[in-house]
Motif scaffolding. Structure first.
Motif, mmCIF file in Angstrom:
data_model
loop_
_atom_site.group_PDB
_atom_site.id
_atom_site.type_symbol
_atom_site.label_atom_id
_atom_site.label_comp_id
_atom_site.label_asym_id
_atom_site.label_seq_id
_atom_site.Cartn_x
_atom_site.Cartn_y
_atom_site.Cartn_z
ATOM 1 N N ILE A 1 1.375 5.688 0.273
ATOM 2 C CA ILE A 1 1.018 7.093 0.451
ATOM 3 C C ILE A 1 2.233 7.875 -0.037
ATOM 4 O O ILE A 1 3.352 7.596 0.394
ATOM 5 N N PHE B 1 4.241 11.528 -0.467
ATOM 6 C CA PHE B 1 4.276 12.764 0.301
ATOM 7 C C PHE B 1 5.130 13.803 -0.399
ATOM 8 O O PHE B 1 6.230 13.519 -0.857
ATOM 9 N N VAL C 1 -0.432 15.269 -0.106
ATOM 10 C CA VAL C 1 -0.419 13.858 0.284
ATOM 11 C C VAL C 1 -1.287 13.131 -0.740
ATOM 12 O O VAL C 1 -2.438 13.518 -0.963
ATOM 13 N N GLU D 1 0.863 -1.190 0.000
ATOM 14 C CA GLU D 1 0.000 0.000 0.000
ATOM 15 C C GLU D 1 0.891 1.229 0.000
ATOM 16 O O GLU D 1 2.019 1.179 0.480
ATOM 17 N N ARG E 1 -2.559 9.377 -2.794
ATOM 18 C CA ARG E 1 -2.725 7.924 -2.687
ATOM 19 C C ARG E 1 -3.093 7.350 -4.049
ATOM 20 O O ARG E 1 -3.985 7.872 -4.725
#
Lengths: 99, 425
Positions: free
Chosen positions: B356, B358, B376, B354, B378
């Motif tokens: 994220i 930044f 941010v 998974e 995803r």
């Protein structure tokens, strides 16, 4: 079938020791995003506060307070609003374990 | 043969029993990284720190790395070239093999990369972080020779371009005009041209206060626009004139000998110093390997960064098309780690983790005056899309906020120190 089951149990028995140090790649990468300003392993740089080894609960509470604007931030509020509770907990745990 | 086969079979059986999640491919996997910038160096550091059994080879032509970030502070007189130049010794000490050579060909089927020096490198997974290439000739008259007179200073290389532009600013008489040509989206470092305007103004205000900056832009809006324009007015008065596309701001032709920037509708602006930030594409090797589409950039899976056009090649940094993510150093740094983790997962037959992503981009507008934008992001589960997290990130607040600006200038310096240490340490 017996052997794999036994091995599986052995693996489980070892798990608490190994998991205390290991994080999932997702958590590692999410937490390391902090190091881009707070220095390698969160050790801090001039102007970027050291966060390594901070208390996990305190770190979590601080990030949540930034997220809700309860704690005024220059930039941390904008950052914290990108993460949910579970992610903040996992990131805080990772940083708390840095030395 | 008759002896070896049973032994190999035995080895395989033992491996399965003792380490079910760790097939042979993970141990001593060969990770080849092309490009030693924010993407490639970050990938090498991350791979050596978290996958210590992996053989990491980094191919980068330059012996030392001059960062794009803080290059504008060199123009402003606030940094020396040595302060934005970094060594690969830290990555060597971590056990990465650094080859100062140029990758000139990729054989994706055979998993081999050819170097200019003649060496051929085999890999299990390739991380390609080639940065950008300038589209020479996209602006008529702007070729390599023109760049020696009208520097782009957008690919630092060994720093020659940045230093040339700095010398030109130093040589310009007071009352001169500095002209900038700024490209349409997408391009490397969206706030970069505007920080550059700021830092040139910072220098001129101090040393040549009657001078002017004429910024000719192929766009009508830009990153952190309100914040930059507030800062220009507050700090530099009338020094900066920004001309958007809808007021004939797009430079289509240059005359290096006469120092003329010519716009779409034929206005010829004669300037004293010209900084042409030209249209760009993915780095040359990505184009030559057929990884880019008709945009000139490389479409990738947003979870693994594997190029759509080739399995086993993860393309990171400014060369890819990152959806809403900017072409920034922080995004290159962040996505480099995801690409490495995905490459390693793939060798174990697993899906990418998974993710994220930044980003923070700081810009210096003047002394004690920093601004930022945060993002941010995803990807979705199958890596076909990417989205910014709603109600997160965004730019610094506008208004008369001297404490905010002062702190962000300090944090910008902290970012530079922290991220370069993270990349090269």
């Amino acid at each position: 079938m017996l052997r794999p089951v036994l091995l599986g149990l052995a693996f489980l028995a070892l798990a608490p020791n190994t998991q205390a140090q290991a994080s999932s790649p997702a958590t590692t990468i999410a937490a390391e995003a902090c190091f881009g300003c707070h220095g390698p392993a969160g050790q801090g740089v001039t102007g970027g506060a050291a966060i390594a080894g901070m208390d996990r609960a305190e770190l979590s509470a601080t990030l949540i307070a930034f997220r809700s604007n309860e704690r005024p931030g220059t930039i941390m509020g904008r950052i914290a609003r990108g993460y949910n509770d579970a992610e903040i907990a996992a990131i805080s745990d990772y940083i708390a374990r840095q030395r | 043969m008759s002896v070896k086969l049973p032994r190999r079979a035995l080895f395989a059986a033992t491996a399965l029993l003792t380490a079910p999640a760790t097939p042979r491919a993970q141990t001593n996997a060969r990770l080849l990284i092309i490009g030693g910038g924010f993407g490639g160096a970050s990938a090498a550091s991350f791979a050596r720190r978290h996958y210590p059994d992996t053989q990491v080879t980094l191919v980068e032509p330059n012996r030392r790395f001059v960062t794009c970030p803080y290059g504008n502070l060199l123009l402003g007189g606030e940094r020396q070239i040595s302060q934005i130049t970094h060594s690969y010794d830290g990555l060597r000490a971590r056990g990465a093999r650094i080859l100062h050579d140029r990758a000139i060909g990729i054989d994706a089927a055979a998993k081999r990369v050819r170097l200019q020096g003649g060496e051929v490198l085999a890999y299990d997974r390739l991380i390609l972080s080639p940065g950008i290439a300038i589209r020479w000739g996209a602006i008529e008259g702007y070729d390599q020779a023109a760049a020696d007179i009208m520097p782009h200073a957008w690919i630092p290389g060994d720093g020659t371009q940045n230093l040339l532009l700095r010398r030109q600013l130093e040589a310009m008489p007071d009352g001169g005009v500095v002209g900038l040509a700024i490209p349409a989206n997408p391009f490397r470092c969206p706030p970069g041209p505007y920080e550059r305007i700021s830092m040139i103004a910072h220098y001129l205000k101090k040393h040549k206060p009657r001078s002017k900056i004429l910024a000719l832009d192929a766009k009508e809006t830009f990153s952190k626009q309100g914040l930059f324009q507030d800062g220009w007015r507050a700090l530099y008065g009338e020094m900066v004139e920004w001309v958007p596309n809808n007021r004939d701001g797009k430079v289509v032709k240059v005359d290096p000998r006469e120092k003329i920037l010519e716009t779409e509708f034929g206005t010829r602006h004669k300037v004293d110093v010209a900084n042409v930030i030209p249209p760009q594409s993915a780095g040359t090797i990505a184009i030559e390997a057929g990884l880019a589409n008709n945009t000139g950039w490389v479409p990738v899976n947003t979870r693994s960064f594997e190029a759509h056009a080739a399995q086993g090649i993860h393309v990171i940094g400014d060369a890819n098309i990152p959806g809403p993510m900017p072409k920034s150093g922080y995004i290159a740094h962040s996505t480099a780690k995801q690409a490495v983790a995905s490459a390693m997962a793939s060798l174990r037959g697993e899906a990418p983790p998974e993710a994220i992503y930044f980003n923070t981009c700081y810009s210096h507008v003047g002394t004690d005056y920093g601004i930022s934008i945060v993002g941010v992001f995803r990807p979705n589960a199958d890596g076909t899309a990417i989205a910014e997290v709603p109600n997160s990130g965004g730019a610094s607040p506008r208004g008369d906020l001297p404490d905010q600006r002062r702190l962000e200038a300090i944090y910008a310096d902290a970012w530079y120190e922290a991220i370069t240490k993270s990349m090269f340490g």
